[in-house]
Design a protein around this motif. Sequence first.
Motif, PDB file in Angstrom:
ATOM      1  N   UNK A 177       0.841  -1.202   0.000  1.00 13.58           N
ATOM      2  CA  UNK A 177       0.000   0.000   0.000  1.00 13.58           C
ATOM      3  C   UNK A 177       0.874   1.248   0.000  1.00 13.58           C
ATOM      4  N   UNK A 178       0.444   2.271  -0.670  1.00 13.07           N
ATOM      5  CA  UNK A 178       1.272   3.482  -0.781  1.00 13.07           C
ATOM      6  C   UNK A 178       1.314   4.238   0.557  1.00 13.07           C
ATOM      7  N   UNK A 179       0.217   4.159   1.286  1.00 15.06           N
ATOM      8  CA  UNK A 179       0.200   4.849   2.587  1.00 15.06           C
ATOM      9  C   UNK A 179       0.690   3.890   3.657  1.00 15.06           C
ATOM     10  N   UNK A 180       1.889   4.140   4.130  1.00 15.28           N
ATOM     11  CA  UNK A 180       2.457   3.279   5.174  1.00 15.28           C
ATOM     12  C   UNK A 180       3.643   3.996   5.780  1.00 15.28           C
ATOM     13  N   UNK A 181       4.078   3.493   6.929  1.00 11.54           N
ATOM     14  CA  UNK A 181       5.300   4.014   7.540  1.00 11.54           C
ATOM     15  C   UNK A 181       6.461   3.118   7.084  1.00 11.54           C
ATOM     16  N   UNK A 198      15.264   7.218  -1.264  1.00 11.88           N
ATOM     17  CA  UNK A 198      14.533   8.267  -1.965  1.00 11.88           C
ATOM     18  C   UNK A 198      13.251   7.709  -2.573  1.00 11.88           C
ATOM     19  N   UNK A 199      13.328   6.443  -2.995  1.00 10.04           N
ATOM     20  CA  UNK A 199      12.179   5.806  -3.629  1.00 10.04           C
ATOM     21  C   UNK A 199      11.126   5.374  -2.602  1.00 10.04           C
ATOM     22  N   UNK A 200      11.611   4.839  -1.501  1.00  5.67           N
ATOM     23  CA  UNK A 200      10.688   4.160  -0.590  1.00  5.67           C
ATOM     24  C   UNK A 200      10.230   4.984   0.607  1.00  5.67           C
ATOM     25  N   UNK A 201      10.989   6.018   0.978  1.00  3.40           N
ATOM     26  CA  UNK A 201      10.671   6.735   2.210  1.00  3.40           C
ATOM     27  C   UNK A 201      10.024   8.084   1.906  1.00  3.40           C
ATOM     28  N   UNK A 202       9.220   8.537   2.862  1.00  2.00           N
ATOM     29  CA  UNK A 202       8.531   9.806   2.693  1.00  2.00           C
ATOM     30  C   UNK A 202       9.046  10.780   3.761  1.00  2.00           C
ATOM     31  N   UNK A 203       9.780  11.766   3.327  1.00  2.00           N
ATOM     32  CA  UNK A 203      10.312  12.790   4.220  1.00  2.00           C
ATOM     33  C   UNK A 203      10.918  12.172   5.500  1.00  2.00           C
TER      34      UNK A 203
END
Length: 444
Positions: A177-181, A198-203
């Motif tokens: 799922x795109x929304x995840x930690x 850079x690809x897998x983590x969000x900020x």
Amino acid sequence: MTFATLGLIEPLLRALETLGYQTPTPVQTQAIPPVLAGRDLMAAAQTGTGKTAGFALPLLQRLTLEGPKVAANSIRALVLVPTRELAEQVHESIRQYAEHLPLSTYAVYGGVSINPQMMKLRKGVDVLVATPGRLLDLHRQNALKFSQLQTLILDEADRMLDLGFSEELRSIYAALPKRRQTLLFSATFSDAIRQLAAQMLDDPLTIEVSPRNVAASSVKQWVVTVDKKRKPELFIHLLKKLHWSQVLVFAKTRVGVDQLVERLQGLGFNADGIHGDKPQATRQRALDRFKASEVQILVATDVAARGLDIDDLPTVVNFDLPIVAEDYIHRIGRTGRAGLTGEAISLVCADEVELLSAIETLTRQTLRREEEPDFTPEHRVPTTDSTGQILKKPKKAKKPKISGGGKRNLGKWVDSGDTAPDPVAVKPVRKVPVFNTGPRKKKP
Ligand code: AMP
């Protein structure tokens, strides 16, 4: 600082008390609050720093306090690890931390039958620890759905790339799922790791608890130079001379492991070996016996180099230097843990000079060299240092070209046999092995 002040709930504190953890380690102090708050994390932490608890404690807390009950064939958190041994070890730690929580945990990896794993997954599992290949097999056979997944953890991410799992990681990433930690742990940060992040983590919040690419200072390291064919003899000589009580030995190939073990056993030493060709049960048994000090010498390929928590190991020997310089740090990280001192000795032959140079550059140190009196190599190992220069002695001193018969300094250590290079002006030309994100390599 205590675990309670980090905001952990009582059932976790109780489990930590049983385990005897009194004070959080630096990676735990830095990781637990942001992970509890739901942030993505990119953490550089060496093995032995307590990183497993650093991600597992806040993960378990979030799973307990938030989110739905796990559904059939589903998982709520996924911990990806590079090797089967590490899967077992990480799972065992998580199981202990979750002792008083209403959460289920499980580990899956290749090399063992897939059917019991499929059965176990039917009811769903809160935290699954997995190696990438087996995870994908299970997913492709519909034994595993990712729709409930809320947290992904990449443990020893650099090792996963190094073992050639980048394709598998890409496929897993596409199915999540795109929304995840997402939490990424790596002993070292290479460019490939930064790309993956850079690809897998969000900020992500970046934390670094040990100096980048520097081996633990509690490990005394040195090199013994020797001719290749005399390495087994030298190892046995050092084993007796230095009275090694327990030693983990790294060899490059599976055949190399088997040959050394055979020779040691033939001489009556208590030795065993682990490598990728051996069945999982045999590998685990050898490792368990080594951990229980029932085996004195464990010879391994790099499958055993990472993440394995062996208490109080005094000596690591690099019978062969690793092909990838970063592995040197992981190998010697098996000793000098938890405030104890250890020693790491590398037996180096002339063929390995480039590998030695790459290690010295990476760790920013020139390793002390020693020679054993009866083992002086016929093929000298050229001088190396932490700047990456390899200073070769000319094979034959050339006759001076200048007329007049004046004596000329031929330069101590130059490839061309001409004048000595200016150490600042000359750029080293050497092949340094790099992490690659390309096609799958053969497993060690
Ligand atoms: P890890 O780096 O996660 O492999 O942990 C290395 C070792 O340190 C394991 O044996 C852990 O059980 C232990 N450990 C982790 N955190 C603590 C702590 N806060 N206090 C004492 N031991 C710990």
